[in-house]
Design an enzyme around this catalytic site. Structure first.
Site, PDB file in Angstrom:
ATOM      1  N   ASN A 108      61.018  94.080  37.259  1.00  0.00           N
ATOM      2  CA  ASN A 108      61.218  94.327  38.684  1.00  0.00           C
ATOM      3  C   ASN A 108      59.913  94.595  39.414  1.00  0.00           C
ATOM      4  O   ASN A 108      59.779  94.237  40.589  1.00  0.00           O
ATOM      5  CB  ASN A 108      62.206  95.484  38.899  1.00  0.00           C
ATOM      6  CG  ASN A 108      61.668  96.824  38.441  1.00  0.00           C
ATOM      7  OD1 ASN A 108      60.885  96.909  37.502  1.00  0.00           O
ATOM      8  ND2 ASN A 108      62.083  97.884  39.105  1.00  0.00           N
ATOM      9  N   GLU A 151      51.587  83.363  32.080  1.00  0.00           N
ATOM     10  CA  GLU A 151      52.430  83.000  30.937  1.00  0.00           C
ATOM     11  C   GLU A 151      53.788  82.482  31.393  1.00  0.00           C
ATOM     12  O   GLU A 151      54.282  81.483  30.882  1.00  0.00           O
ATOM     13  CB  GLU A 151      52.665  84.226  30.046  1.00  0.00           C
ATOM     14  CG  GLU A 151      51.429  84.780  29.396  1.00  0.00           C
ATOM     15  CD  GLU A 151      51.714  86.124  28.776  1.00  0.00           C
ATOM     16  OE1 GLU A 151      51.464  86.273  27.578  1.00  0.00           O
ATOM     17  OE2 GLU A 151      52.191  87.033  29.486  1.00  0.00           O
ATOM     18  N   GLY A 182      53.437  89.591  34.953  1.00  0.00           N
ATOM     19  CA  GLY A 182      54.396  89.679  33.865  1.00  0.00           C
ATOM     20  C   GLY A 182      55.829  89.507  34.329  1.00  0.00           C
ATOM     21  O   GLY A 182      56.114  88.861  35.340  1.00  0.00           O
ATOM     22  N   ILE A 183      56.760  90.107  33.576  1.00  0.00           N
ATOM     23  CA  ILE A 183      58.190  90.008  33.840  1.00  0.00           C
ATOM     24  C   ILE A 183      58.719  91.391  34.196  1.00  0.00           C
ATOM     25  O   ILE A 183      58.244  92.394  33.695  1.00  0.00           O
ATOM     26  CB  ILE A 183      58.931  89.461  32.604  1.00  0.00           C
ATOM     27  CG1 ILE A 183      58.505  88.019  32.320  1.00  0.00           C
ATOM     28  CG2 ILE A 183      60.439  89.518  32.780  1.00  0.00           C
ATOM     29  CD1 ILE A 183      59.134  87.442  31.067  1.00  0.00           C
ATOM     30  N   ASN A 190      58.901  95.626  22.483  1.00  0.00           N
ATOM     31  CA  ASN A 190      58.930  94.167  22.397  1.00  0.00           C
ATOM     32  C   ASN A 190      57.751  93.582  21.634  1.00  0.00           C
ATOM     33  O   ASN A 190      57.890  92.583  20.944  1.00  0.00           O
ATOM     34  CB  ASN A 190      58.963  93.560  23.807  1.00  0.00           C
ATOM     35  CG  ASN A 190      60.061  94.130  24.676  1.00  0.00           C
ATOM     36  OD1 ASN A 190      59.807  94.653  25.747  1.00  0.00           O
ATOM     37  ND2 ASN A 190      61.296  94.060  24.192  1.00  0.00           N
TER      38      ASN A 190
END
Length: 523
Positions: free
Chosen positions: A280, A302, A277-278, A392
């Site tokens: 840190n 993705e 994922g996105i 989100n």
């Protein structure tokens, strides 16, 4: 109007040049309540000129709430949608969003938002599921798509993301194309699968991450293209969140786990295709893999971030498939400067394919995602803080976690509240909202350690999660709850997954009342 030389070079289908317009000329096309689809995914590849012109028009004329749209994007778009949210220009939004203004509008009740598995959302839109109340037979009034080139046959070459654009373009009554001449053309990087309705579908033909169908642009009926607009603004992606001590600890636990799986023959030496994922933690994991001994890695994910470029550069990464390249300004500069090297090892597909359960299961993907919270029995909440406040959206986490060969979730063991530096425990007795069930999760990792949950019964899972993953401030509190729950369950002969419902959400109620999840007593 005058057509720039750059635009003429990008648009190789001459009839489109007669449709070039200024954004302001197109404003009369847009009416309150229309259904609009945008290109874009994770903040890149979204239209910029038309949304900005519409926002300027609303702001200048005081039309807040009077010119608003049902907006569909593959995932999150750019800053333009946050401006729309501030101006009350969004009636309904799906399936994923990022940004404080739009999240605030959702949680204030001003935007009707629903999230959906990203693999399913575009195809469900083409079925007409989200426009059932329409009486005119249309699905979308307009699809507004950013392109980086147009081929001789009029097909649209997308930019740094594909997302749901193929489905939006097929379902829209009319198309408006923003040709971005400020960014280099991405021609040759995409592999497009156009939507096919049941029962006429066939399996996706891919058995490796680097296989392609050969369609590198989105075919459209030129008659449905009502206008072209030149865009001269690049995507704005903020700096990546740097890894910290906690995220590096998580990465270390994962690398050690992968090495052990290889030693025991449960994974090949080059692992299996990775999904990450996105954030840190995701960045730290990729950095950890870059520093480990793994070679010839592949990626089926993705979103590609800057950290993946390091894997390419040190020779660890052989090929990557995604639906979006979300790079910082420096990352894009590096990417374009080494176009030949990167483009030969990269493919952008639609989110329906990148997140396809069929493909994820066939390839044996290793999925890694970050939740809001996980309970002691491994139910995960990815979306709603304290059960109610939307962050989100679900995104693609469940697409991958349900179907991956290895389903991994990683998170810090504790987060700060307003009054306590470890006031929020990621591990809770009962999740306040469930997106991924106990049946979907194989491995849980925090900065404290890694819990391998494969083959464990619920009570075993609970002990392992508390022992390996809970923050030290919460281990005794969670253990006390589990002991009490088991004692209670013995009396009621319900020992499979013990809970005390009167107490199961006390972490959350105590946080709301006292600013910390550290309940002093269960009595």
């Amino acid at each position: 109007m005058t057509v720039s030389q750059l635009l003429k070079q990008r648009v190789r289908y001459a009839p489109y040049l007669s449709k070039v317009r200024r954004a302001e000329e197109l404003l009369p096309l847009f009416k309150h309540g229309q259904y609009i689809g945008w290109s874009g995914f994770t903040g890149v590849g979204a239209p910029k000129v038309i949304p900005t012109a519409l926002a300027d028009h609303v702001e200048k004329n005081g039309l807040q709430g009077q010119l608003a749209f049902n907006l569909f994007v593959g995932a999150s778009a750019g800053p333009e949608e946050n401006r729309w949210a501030d101006l009350d220009m969004i009636l309904r939004r799906a399936p994923h969003q990022v940004g404080k203004p739009i999240a605030r509008a959702i949680n204030d009740g001003r935007i009707k938002f629903f999230d959906k598995h990203l693999s399913m959302f575009p195809q469900d839109l083409t079925y007409g599921y989200y426009t059932r109340e329409r009486t005119d037979g249309k699905i979308l009034d307009y699809a507004i798509v950013e392109a980086t080139a147009i081929k001789e046959d009029g097909s649209i070459v997308l930019g740094p993301s594909v997302g749901g654009s193929p489905e939006f373009m097929s379902a829209a009554d009319k198309l408006i194309v923003e040709v971005n001449t400020a960014t280099p053309s991405f021609e040759g990087l995409h592999d497009i699968d156009m939507p096919v309705l049941p029962p006429h579908r066939v399996p996706y033909p891919y058995t490796r991450v680097d296989e392609r169908s050969g369609l590198d642009a989105v075919p459209v009926d030129p008659a449905r293209v009502v206008a072209l607009v030149e865009s001269t603004e690049r995507d704005k992606v903020g700096p990546n969140t740097p890894s910290d001590e906690g995220s590096r600890a998580i990465a270390g636990h994962l690398v050690e786990f992968f090495e052990n799986e290889v030693r025991h023959g449960r994974l090949p030496a080059n692992l299996l295709p990775l999904q990450s994922g996105i954030g840190n933690i995701a960045n730290a994991v990729i950095e950890g893999l870059a520093g480990a001994s793994f070679r010839n890695l592949t990626v089926w994910t993705e979103v590609l971030q800057d950290s993946f470029l390091d894997l390419f550069e040190n020779g660890s990464l052989e090929f990557a498939t995604a639906t979006s390249i979300r790079l910082t300004e420096a990352g894009f500069e590096k990417f374009f400067a080494n176009w030949d090297e990167y483009s030969s090892k990269l493919c952008l597909r639609s989110q329906v394919v990148s997140n396809s359960p069929e493909m994820i299961r066939r390839l044996g993907v290793i999925a890694m995602n970050t939740p809001v919270e996980v309970d002691i029995y491994a139910h995960a909440n990815s979306t709603n803080v304290s059960g109610s406040r939307m962050l989100n959206g679900l995104g693609g986490s469940a697409d991958f976690l349900r179907n991956a060969k290895l389903s991994i979730m990683h998170a810090p063991s504790a987060r700060p509240s307003k009054t306590d530096p470890t006031g929020i425990s990621t591990i809770v007795p009962m999740a306040s909202h469930v997106d991924q069930t106990e049946h979907d999760l194989d491995v849980l990792v925090t900065d404290q350690g890694l819990a391998d949950l494969r083959g464990l019964c619920p009570r075993e899972r609970a002990r392992e999660i508390i022992r390996q993953c809970a923050h030290p401030d919460y281990k005794p509190i969670l253990t006390d709850y589990l002991d009490r729950a088991e004692h209670y369950a013995q009396r009621s002969r319900s020992m499979h997954e013990p809970h005390i419902l009167q107490q199961a959400l006390r972490f959350h109620t105590h946080l709301a009342e006292k600013g910390t999840m550290k309940v002093p007593s269960w009595d």
